[in-house]
Design an enzyme around this catalytic site. Sequence first.
Site, mmCIF file in Angstrom:
data_model
loop_
_atom_site.group_PDB
_atom_site.id
_atom_site.type_symbol
_atom_site.label_atom_id
_atom_site.label_comp_id
_atom_site.label_asym_id
_atom_site.label_seq_id
_atom_site.Cartn_x
_atom_site.Cartn_y
_atom_site.Cartn_z
ATOM 1 N N LYS A 73 0.841 -1.204 0.000
ATOM 2 C CA LYS A 73 0.000 0.000 0.000
ATOM 3 C C LYS A 73 0.875 1.253 0.000
ATOM 4 O O LYS A 73 0.555 2.248 -0.644
ATOM 5 C CB LYS A 73 -0.912 0.005 1.230
ATOM 6 C CG LYS A 73 -1.998 -1.067 1.217
ATOM 7 C CD LYS A 73 -3.046 -0.756 2.291
ATOM 8 C CE LYS A 73 -3.708 -1.983 2.849
ATOM 9 N NZ LYS A 73 -4.579 -2.717 1.988
ATOM 10 N N GLU A 83 -1.894 6.716 8.683
ATOM 11 C CA GLU A 83 -2.459 7.775 7.841
ATOM 12 C C GLU A 83 -3.666 8.380 8.548
ATOM 13 O O GLU A 83 -4.180 7.818 9.515
ATOM 14 C CB GLU A 83 -2.840 7.243 6.441
ATOM 15 C CG GLU A 83 -4.005 6.283 6.424
ATOM 16 C CD GLU A 83 -4.309 5.699 5.042
ATOM 17 O OE1 GLU A 83 -3.467 5.742 4.125
ATOM 18 O OE2 GLU A 83 -5.431 5.176 4.896
ATOM 19 N N GLU A 110 -9.308 1.029 -5.236
ATOM 20 C CA GLU A 110 -10.205 1.426 -4.140
ATOM 21 C C GLU A 110 -9.914 2.858 -3.664
ATOM 22 O O GLU A 110 -8.752 3.264 -3.573
ATOM 23 C CB GLU A 110 -10.026 0.469 -2.947
ATOM 24 C CG GLU A 110 -10.392 -0.976 -3.280
ATOM 25 C CD GLU A 110 -10.480 -1.875 -2.054
ATOM 26 O OE1 GLU A 110 -11.255 -2.841 -2.094
ATOM 27 O OE2 GLU A 110 -9.770 -1.611 -1.044
ATOM 28 N N GLU A 145 -5.927 1.714 -2.201
ATOM 29 C CA GLU A 145 -5.077 0.595 -2.609
ATOM 30 C C GLU A 145 -5.598 0.037 -3.925
ATOM 31 O O GLU A 145 -6.710 0.351 -4.344
ATOM 32 C CB GLU A 145 -5.107 -0.515 -1.545
ATOM 33 C CG GLU A 145 -6.486 -1.131 -1.350
ATOM 34 C CD GLU A 145 -6.451 -2.505 -0.689
ATOM 35 O OE1 GLU A 145 -5.367 -3.113 -0.592
ATOM 36 O OE2 GLU A 145 -7.531 -2.987 -0.307
ATOM 37 N N ASN A 166 -6.294 -3.724 -5.668
ATOM 38 C CA ASN A 166 -6.310 -5.177 -5.501
ATOM 39 C C ASN A 166 -6.098 -5.811 -6.866
ATOM 40 O O ASN A 166 -6.901 -5.624 -7.778
ATOM 41 C CB ASN A 166 -7.636 -5.629 -4.893
ATOM 42 C CG ASN A 166 -7.779 -5.166 -3.451
ATOM 43 O OD1 ASN A 166 -6.775 -5.059 -2.729
ATOM 44 N ND2 ASN A 166 -8.984 -4.872 -3.030
HETATM 45 P P1 ADP Z 1 -7.704 -3.731 2.989
HETATM 46 O O1 ADP Z 1 -6.493 -4.062 2.211
HETATM 47 O O2 ADP Z 1 -7.769 -4.420 4.288
HETATM 48 O O3 ADP Z 1 -8.928 -3.859 2.154
HETATM 49 P P2 ADP Z 1 -8.060 -0.853 2.687
HETATM 50 O O4 ADP Z 1 -6.989 0.160 2.652
HETATM 51 O O5 ADP Z 1 -8.728 -1.159 1.409
HETATM 52 O O6 ADP Z 1 -7.524 -2.181 3.349
HETATM 53 O O7 ADP Z 1 -9.137 -0.371 3.735
HETATM 54 C C1 ADP Z 1 -10.221 -1.164 4.123
HETATM 55 C C2 ADP Z 1 -11.295 -0.272 4.733
HETATM 56 O O8 ADP Z 1 -10.803 0.430 5.854
HETATM 57 C C3 ADP Z 1 -11.814 0.809 3.816
HETATM 58 O O9 ADP Z 1 -12.840 0.349 3.004
HETATM 59 C C4 ADP Z 1 -12.298 1.858 4.776
HETATM 60 O O10 ADP Z 1 -13.556 1.565 5.293
HETATM 61 C C5 ADP Z 1 -11.316 1.739 5.889
HETATM 62 N N1 ADP Z 1 -10.229 2.705 5.722
HETATM 63 C C6 ADP Z 1 -9.029 2.480 5.165
HETATM 64 N N2 ADP Z 1 -8.270 3.584 5.215
HETATM 65 C C7 ADP Z 1 -9.020 4.532 5.812
HETATM 66 C C8 ADP Z 1 -8.797 5.884 6.197
HETATM 67 N N3 ADP Z 1 -7.641 6.482 5.979
HETATM 68 N N4 ADP Z 1 -9.801 6.556 6.802
HETATM 69 C C9 ADP Z 1 -10.982 5.951 7.047
HETATM 70 N N5 ADP Z 1 -11.236 4.694 6.742
HETATM 71 C C10 ADP Z 1 -10.270 3.967 6.136
HETATM 72 P P1 ADP Z 2 -12.287 -7.540 -1.314
HETATM 73 O O1 ADP Z 2 -11.090 -6.651 -1.167
HETATM 74 O O2 ADP Z 2 -12.351 -8.296 -2.580
HETATM 75 O O3 ADP Z 2 -13.509 -6.832 -0.942
HETATM 76 P P2 ADP Z 2 -11.749 -8.691 1.254
HETATM 77 O O4 ADP Z 2 -10.964 -7.489 1.620
HETATM 78 O O5 ADP Z 2 -12.936 -9.008 2.034
HETATM 79 O O6 ADP Z 2 -12.130 -8.671 -0.271
HETATM 80 O O7 ADP Z 2 -10.784 -9.940 1.241
HETATM 81 C C1 ADP Z 2 -11.156 -11.086 0.572
HETATM 82 C C2 ADP Z 2 -10.519 -12.277 1.153
HETATM 83 O O8 ADP Z 2 -9.177 -12.295 0.883
HETATM 84 C C3 ADP Z 2 -10.653 -12.399 2.635
HETATM 85 O O9 ADP Z 2 -10.826 -13.744 2.908
HETATM 86 C C4 ADP Z 2 -9.347 -11.902 3.154
HETATM 87 O O10 ADP Z 2 -9.058 -12.521 4.366
HETATM 88 C C5 ADP Z 2 -8.435 -12.353 2.067
HETATM 89 N N1 ADP Z 2 -7.320 -11.483 1.820
HETATM 90 C C6 ADP Z 2 -7.352 -10.271 1.259
HETATM 91 N N2 ADP Z 2 -6.112 -9.809 1.084
HETATM 92 C C7 ADP Z 2 -5.280 -10.754 1.540
HETATM 93 C C8 ADP Z 2 -3.870 -10.875 1.611
HETATM 94 N N3 ADP Z 2 -3.078 -9.922 1.210
HETATM 95 N N4 ADP Z 2 -3.359 -12.009 2.134
HETATM 96 C C9 ADP Z 2 -4.160 -12.982 2.565
HETATM 97 N N5 ADP Z 2 -5.484 -12.923 2.505
HETATM 98 C C10 ADP Z 2 -6.038 -11.829 2.013
HETATM 99 MG MG MG Z 3 -9.318 -2.865 0.464
#
Ligand code: ADP
Ligand code: ADP
Ligand code: MG
Length: 666
Positions: A118, A202, A277, A290, A292
């Site tokens: 990220k 952040e 995203e 980020e 995906n």
């Molecule tokens: P992941 O890889 O776990 O999906 P993300 O960066 O996509 O991580 O963040 C997952 C969720 O966390 C976002 O959909 C949002 O709801 C929340 N989130 C992430 N970063 C922020 C932020 N800086 N401020 C508020 N909410 C955040």
């Molecule tokens: P999406 O980003 O597609 O909305 P999620 O954030 O809910 O999906 O993650 C989807 C699945 O992938 C979950 O089961 C989560 O635990 C897994 N997952 C996401 N990112 C990773 C990662 N970097 N390593 C391992 N598992 C991951």
């Molecule tokens: Mg995400």
Amino acid sequence: MKNIDSILIANRGEIACRIIKTAKQMGIKTVALCSTIDINALHTKVADEVFVLDGTSSLETYLNIEKIVKVIQTANVDAVHPGYGFLSENANFAKAVIDNNCTFIGPTPEVIETMGSKLNSKLLAKKSGVPTLDSIDVTSLTKEELLKSVNREDLPVLIKASLGGGGKGMRVVYNLDELQEAVETAKREAKSAFSDETVFVEKYIENPRHIEIQILADLFGNTFGVFERECSIQRRHQKIIEEAPCAILTDELRKNISDAAVSIAKSVNYTNAGTVEFILDQEGNFYFLEMNTRLQVEHPVTEAISGLDLVKLQIEIAQGRSLEDLKISSPNGHAVELRLYAEDPYKDFMPSPGHINSFEIDENIVRLDTGYSNNSEVSSIYDPMIAKIIAHGNDRHEAILKLKYALKSAKINGIVTNKDLLIGILEESEFVEAKTDTFYLQRHKPETLTYCLDETRVFQAAVAATVAVAVKAKSTLVNQSALPIGWRNLRSQLEILKFTSNNPCFKELIVKYSFDRYNNLDAIIVNETSLNSKIVTVDTEKIGLLTNNSLCYFDYEIFDQNRIWVGTPLGDIEFKKVPEFVDPAESVVAGSLIAPMPGTITKILAEENASVDIGQDLLIIEAMKMENKVVTPIAGTVASIMVKVGDQVSNNQVLAIIKEEQTIEE
Ligand code: ADP
Ligand code: ADP
Ligand code: MG
């Protein structure tokens, strides 16, 4: 470019089944993998060929590159689809696939690597002119350095794992005193889930919406944004409801976000399907979060409104199809997806693995993507998502209506799920008005949202459960089967049954009843309410009841001796019968600390003989990749700790005993 005639699906659960479905429609042979506990899982039954990987943990199986490469060689497949999660965003895996002369259905290993971090992808987005939130890498900072780098006015901040996913390894900090511990916890979670402890800080944006753009890109530089999805309804920073398109974007904002996503994808020469995203704040500013580099969990809502099969396109792109002629017209209607999880919304969304007795949803109304069916096990080792339920309508209202009906009339029992919470959200006015943001479930506590049958139905359901218990009791009394169902020697007193349920609308129901000699209900009182009720039908599956002039047929099932499920087209209830006598083996010493779920002990935070406060963290159990704190039930002294770090514990196992503080004797 190589033709793809066979595919190995390096995944499990619903996404493995989903990929297999499209591959079969394309005439492609499908090869699946499974761990030893997944031998009976649905994905192994729908694949053409299955290889069993020795072991149960993800590390030994679905995350084991070495073992999977051996399968690639043995099965001699043309391509590998990694699904999401597991190895889908692992550049080494993609490289290993390619090194074995096999096509990886996804972007190149270089792009996966670049966008996997990220921290790194935010730098790239910034370079492309896309707004991002400033981040500070705090992985190796000392406490002093940490406190210097984050100021009070920066609060609240979010600590995130750079390689994170699925909302894991994230901690919100509102108070500088909590910063260091939060960083340490996030590092531990990141290390355990992603084998890398890099975490950064952040700004935490309050009440944002989560908006993301589906990207499709071929090998020749044609890159498209295929509409947006809104995924703001989340718990633990992970989505539970997603929809497409977003109900509130102006055309201008929609175009700006989509253009930003496409420019990020182009800046790394992205290929195949991916998702960019963003979060959108209340003022309409959007920030890149980020990318995906894989198929997204919620891809079906995009499929519904675009008419595209994203898995088919992924396979075609990997085979070298040009997207030059791809027609993406305007979105068709509205689609909403629900993630059905094995978790308990009233216990802080704690995972609730277990045995699914029945699992049926009307697929004439909705699309069902699942890896489970009747009589399946949801293991504590893998993700707790049971299914995705997707509805497509001419507009948002129609999609929501279909989902509500499909969920209320579904037959899902044996396991605790978030189903009633999902129905509750679909009926809540802010959600209905699309006033959705990621803080939604903080504003609306699950207890206040949960869907519940109306009073008469609850009354009838309790009557149905009572009749079901009586019928069951009769069927076990083989020799006396000619006796009326509620027969007893002494009929002067009403019989009493006590039920509890997991639904907060009716935690406890006491039913007093008697049957006459013709199996009619003589009297029935539920929590002091008495309504005139008549049994119309009883068979092995259905009980028909007439209460005043309301006729209702209940489906019912009894399992685990004391659990009775009753369902109607308008909703269901799973009752637990409270036994008359408590089994002494089931009672525990006062002050016992009980495992709230099966899992692994990862940390013990107090020593024997230490004094502890009520609610103090004592142990950490990791289950389904989440850290769950177990707190002391009373203030006192730790008399004994029965487990050590690394131990596997089962649900309700006694972990430690706290001796209550003695008041000073006079
Ligand atoms: P992941 O890889 O776990 O999906 P993300 O960066 O996509 O991580 O963040 C997952 C969720 O966390 C976002 O959909 C949002 O709801 C929340 N989130 C992430 N970063 C922020 C932020 N800086 N401020 C508020 N909410 C955040
Ligand atoms: P999406 O980003 O597609 O909305 P999620 O954030 O809910 O999906 O993650 C989807 C699945 O992938 C979950 O089961 C989560 O635990 C897994 N997952 C996401 N990112 C990773 C990662 N970097 N390593 C391992 N598992 C991951
Ligand atoms: Mg995400």
